[in-house]
Scaffold this active site. Structure first.
Site, mmCIF file in Angstrom:
data_model
loop_
_atom_site.group_PDB
_atom_site.id
_atom_site.type_symbol
_atom_site.label_atom_id
_atom_site.label_comp_id
_atom_site.label_asym_id
_atom_site.label_seq_id
_atom_site.Cartn_x
_atom_site.Cartn_y
_atom_site.Cartn_z
ATOM 1 N N ASP A 44 13.352 6.274 1.952
ATOM 2 C CA ASP A 44 11.967 5.881 1.747
ATOM 3 C C ASP A 44 11.773 5.266 0.361
ATOM 4 O O ASP A 44 12.557 5.496 -0.567
ATOM 5 C CB ASP A 44 11.038 7.080 1.905
ATOM 6 N N LYS A 66 8.298 3.079 2.718
ATOM 7 C CA LYS A 66 7.066 3.611 3.295
ATOM 8 C C LYS A 66 6.173 4.027 2.139
ATOM 9 O O LYS A 66 6.411 5.027 1.475
ATOM 10 C CB LYS A 66 7.335 4.827 4.194
ATOM 11 N N MET A 183 -2.519 10.768 -1.452
ATOM 12 C CA MET A 183 -2.929 9.435 -0.982
ATOM 13 C C MET A 183 -4.445 9.273 -0.949
ATOM 14 O O MET A 183 -5.006 8.660 -0.040
ATOM 15 C CB MET A 183 -2.325 9.155 0.404
#
Length: 266
Positions: A44, A66, A183
């Protein structure tokens, strides 16, 4: 830590490995061994080069970035690559930042791999929500300040309205819970407005970017001034927001008081 030789004995294998927040010294021994024995690694975007350095020189490294808000390799394509590699006899390691089962989509990958008849092992990693606040010297739980923790995502799946922040705020306030939001920087104004319906504006907040890495930065503020703090400090993804009275354990908060606003290198 690397192996000079790697082999493919019989059928392939597949392991989802948590790379932790970035500092290679935070890898578990089991994770380091799995990385070193892999013949192919699907890595990732947020996994640090120092972690990937544990792979064998003969291993094939495939970067499948990602990252929220950026162009990413489609999830279905990653899963197809993993399945094909296992069927070719490779020892596959899917290397994910933090922990595969905490906002790492590890659950989806395990389900799809098992549907394809592939057994999957999972090696946990330290999640950035824990490592970030720990790096500031404060806990996520405390007998007097927090009886539990809620790990939340601030990035909803397309078509999903996301968490009910008003209900979460009411629950966190009533049960004395720490909120750890991943996030959430891009939606901080909406999240803050809804959390303020159930949490005091004076609730302490820590925002940590690049947890555990040399370039880590953090800011300390209150819930009422969180959007302004993020805008002024320039903190961006990948960052975690820790909201709750446990942030009072940060030495800078204790020294400067509840109105503290500080951005500093770790």
């Amino acid at each position: 830590m690397t192996n000079s030789t790697i082999s493919r004995p019989g059928p392939g294998t597949c392991t989802l490995v948590g790379a932790g927040p970035g500092d290679p010294e935070l890898l578990t021994l089991k994770a380091a061994k799995a990385i070193a024995s892999a013949t192919v690694l699907f890595v990732d975007d947020l996994v640090s080069d120092a972690v990937v350095a544990h792979a064998s020189p003969q291993a094939r490294i495939v970067y499948v970035g990602k990252r929220g808000g950026c162009k990413s390799t489609p999830q279905a394509f990653i899963e197809k690559l993993m399945i094909a590699a296992v069927r070719e006899g490779e020892n596959v390691v899917r290397l994910k930042g933090g922990d595969p089962f905490i906002f790492g989509r590890g659950g989806e990958e395990v389900e799809h791999l098992r549907e394809a008849g592939i057994a999957v092992s999972v090696v946990n990693g330290i999640t950035s929500g824990l490592a970030g606040l720990t790096s500031l010297g404060a806990p996520l739980t405390h007998r007097d300040r927090a009886h539990g923790v809620l790990f939340m995502t601030g990035h909803a799946k397309p078509g999903d309205k996301g968490p009910d922040w008003r209900q979460i705020a009411a629950t966190a306030h009533a049960a004395k819970l720490t909120l750890v939001i991943y996030m959430g920087v891009s939606s901080v104004e909406q999240i803050t407005a809804e959390l303020l319906t159930g949490l005091p504006g004076s609730t302490p907040v820590a925002v940590i970017q690049h947890a555990s890495l040399p370039r880590q930065r953090h800011a300390l503020t209150t819930l009422a001034t969180l959007p302004e703090c993020i805008a002024r400090s320039g903190l961006a993804s990948p960052s975690v927001m820790v909201i709750g009275d446990v942030v009072q354990g940060v030495a800078a908060w204790q020294a400067q008081g509840a109105s503290a606003l500080q951005t500093a290198a770790a």
